[in-house]
Design an enzyme around this catalytic site. Structure first.
Site, short mmCIF file in Angstrom:
data_model
loop_
_atom_site.label_atom_id
_atom_site.label_comp_id
_atom_site.label_asym_id
_atom_site.label_seq_id
_atom_site.Cartn_x
_atom_site.Cartn_y
_atom_site.Cartn_z
N TRP A 45 0.84 -1.20 0.00
CA TRP A 45 0.00 0.00 0.00
C TRP A 45 0.88 1.26 0.00
CZ3 TRP A 45 -0.42 3.56 4.23
CH2 TRP A 45 -1.23 4.66 3.93
N HIS A 46 1.97 1.21 0.77
CA HIS A 46 2.83 2.38 0.83
C HIS A 46 3.44 2.70 -0.54
CE1 HIS A 46 2.65 2.15 5.25
NE2 HIS A 46 3.05 3.40 5.22
N GLY A 47 3.65 1.69 -1.36
CA GLY A 47 4.19 1.97 -2.68
C GLY A 47 4.22 0.73 -3.54
N TYR A 56 2.56 12.01 3.54
CA TYR A 56 1.49 11.03 3.36
C TYR A 56 0.39 11.49 2.40
CZ TYR A 56 2.88 7.01 6.06
OH TYR A 56 3.51 5.87 6.48
N PHE A 58 -0.20 9.21 -0.58
CA PHE A 58 -0.83 7.91 -0.46
C PHE A 58 -2.31 8.00 -0.74
CE2 PHE A 58 2.98 7.56 2.22
CZ PHE A 58 3.60 6.55 1.52
#
Lengths: 451, 81
Positions: free
Chosen positions: A296-298, A448, A451
């Site tokens: 999810w972060h990348g 953030y 995201f």
């Protein structure tokens, strides 16, 4: 109603077309939660839940992983001799898409699990998913907490307004004076990693967690404070993370709303599914959860490595817990200051080094190369950027001292909450002055938001 | 199986899984009061309970557990149905 209009106005101002996406996710959530509530059989409830999860995740997947999957698949096909391709799309991730998607999913699953009733009032659901202080970057709120507050009458509450403003003030300090200041050094080093000696790379690596704490921690306080000014209590996101003595404790103090969300909606179902394998079932569930969190972060391999390191560290702690408990009891270590300090430093170092994999800038081989340089080329003096280091150190010392006092001597030194008017106002002005004196005002983004 | 026997067996599971021989079960005991009772050990405990009492929980049921009393109630309900 006013809050809903304000929230959409705020969101439309960022990028109008993406408000349609937010509205789409809201509509899907509203429809499916009500259908799930009305469905009679377990089977139809499950089917509806699956449909809701897929539809809600669709925009996030599309915007976040389209190019990753697209390029990944066609690179693989190229190897087999098939030369096909879809165009690379230069998509800007809609602001907050992850956050409202997670909130929508959480609410839908809560309805499915009968932990909350499906909300009939569309406005409440729409406000929950668009509430402007938290829509861009969290904290990731839960329906039971927010619905209840949105339904109550919002009244001007002096205590809450003042309390909220204090949180915002401290949040701005953390962001502008700490995070943005350290960013100057970190970016200067990592953007030209080859030209820096190992000791500079080490220093920048060690600064990373503090930068993210200042950035996301500061942002969270601004968001929580802003909501509080309007009379809404939002869950906290950080709890003095650098005083954690183990990784499991660290993850109860760092980005709390995300971890709670992952625990409830990813880890719990996974560990339930693997429960027959005992301890190893938990290990699998833990690692999968953190790998998903990494993904999810990348959408890149290095983020998976980041997730795997977290999962691995937590697994090792779990597997060795009984022995560690016995060891600590035997030598009566738990209250010894040097043992606590050792735990804090070890946890910090582990997280700081793992965080090197959790950025967009460096691939896994690049990170490993940086590590190699840190361990082989750290005899020279690090790159010096006098002002940045001095101001950054000052800002960090202030944040550290505040957290230290709250952790070990709660209530002993009160500044923002002192009963004495003079002390209170002096401390407000002092922090405002420090923000202007130490802060960076070049319009840095919050990390953030991407995201 | 009567309630006291269920409690007795459950106590043994709690003591092993949460690694504390001193745990005494009370109806209103919650995870907050037991040092090692967290999201990791919780599912281990659930797995042991299922094995011991030969029952199967649903995930939905676990979400509604609030304290030891609700867990014992659920175990009894599962064993009787």
């Amino acid at each position: 109603m006013f809050l809903l209009a304000a929230s959409y106005y705020f969101y439309i101002n960022i990028k109008p077309v993406y408000a349609l996406l937010l509205a789409g996710v809201t509509l899907t959530t509203y429809l499916f939660t009500n259908l799930i509530a009305k469905a009679r059989s377990d089977r139809s409830k499950s089917l509806l839940l699956t449909g809701a999860v897929v539809l809600t995740l669709l925009p996030l997947f599309f915007f976040k992983y389209f190019n990753f999957v697209n390029e990944g698949i066609f690179t693989l096909l190229n190897y087999t001799g098939l030369h096909l391709s879809l165009p690379h799309l230069s998509l800007l991730l809609p602001v907050g898409v992850s956050f409202y998607t997670f909130m929508a999913l959480g609410y839908t699953i809560d309805v499915y699990n009968e932990e909350i009733e499906a909300e009939k009032n569309f406005g409440i659901v729409a406000l929950f998913l668009s509430f402007f202080p938290v829509v861009m970057s969290g904290p990731i709120e839960r329906a039971p907490n927010m619905f209840q507050q949105f339904k109550g009458k919002l009244q001007f509450n002096y205590e809450m307004v003042v309390g909220g403003l204090k949180l915002m003030l401290w949040g701005y300090f953390m962001k502008l004076a700490l995070a943005d200041r350290l960013s100057i050094y970190i970016d200067a080093v990592f953007k030209n990693a080859d030209q820096h000696v190992g000791s500079s790379l080490l220093l920048a690596t060690l600064m990373q967690p503090i930068r993210v704490y200042g950035d996301l921690g500061g942002y969270s306080l601004i968001a929580i404070g802003c909501a509080k000014v309007m009379g809404i209590n939002v869950i906290p996101n950080f709890n003095r993370p650098f005083f954690a003595t183990t990784m499991s404790e660290f993850w109860r103090r760092w980005h709390i709303s995300l971890i709670k969300w992952l625990t409830d909606y990813v880890y719990t179902p996974l560990s339930f599914a693997f429960r027959r394998y005992g301890v190893w079932g938990i290990v699998i569930a833990l690692n999968l959860t953190f790998i998903i969190s990494g993904a999810w972060h990348g959408a890149a391999f290095n983020f998976l490595v980041w997730g795997f390191i977290q999962g691995l560290a937590l697994s090792v702690e779990m597997l060795t817990r009984k022995n560690k408990d016995a060891f600590e009891d035997r030598f009566n270590l738990r209250k010894r200051w040097w043992y606590i300090l050792f735990g804090c430093v070890f946890t910090y170092l582990l997280f700081a080094f793992s965080l090197s994999f959790g950025g967009d800038a460096a691939t896994v081989p690049e990170v490993l190369h940086i590590f190699k340089r840190i361990f082989t080329d750290s005899v020279h003096m690090p790159y010096k950027d006098g002002d940045t280091m001095l101001y950054g150190f000052l800002a960090f010392s202030i944040v550290f001292l505040k957290d230290f006092m709250e952790e070990y001597y709660p209530g002993r030194v009160l500044l923002f909450n002192n009963k004495n008017n003079t002390v209170r106002w002096l401390s407000y002005y002092c922090v405002i002055f420090l923000i202007f004196y130490l802060g960076i005002f070049s319009g840095e983004q919050f990390v953030y938001f991407q995201f | 199986m009567n309630r006291s026997l269920v409690t007795e067996k459950l106590t043994a599971i709690f003591r092993t899984v949460f690694n504390d021989e001193g745990i005494e079960l009370r109806d209103d005991l919650t995870a907050n009061e037991v040092a090692n009772w967290d999201s990791l050990t919780h599912m281990l405990m659930i797995g042991e309970v299922e094995k011991e009492f030969s029952i199967k929980f649903k995930l939905k049921e676990l979400g509604k557990l609030e304290d030891v009393k609700s867990l014992i109630d659920l175990i009894e309900h599962k064993m009787n149905s």
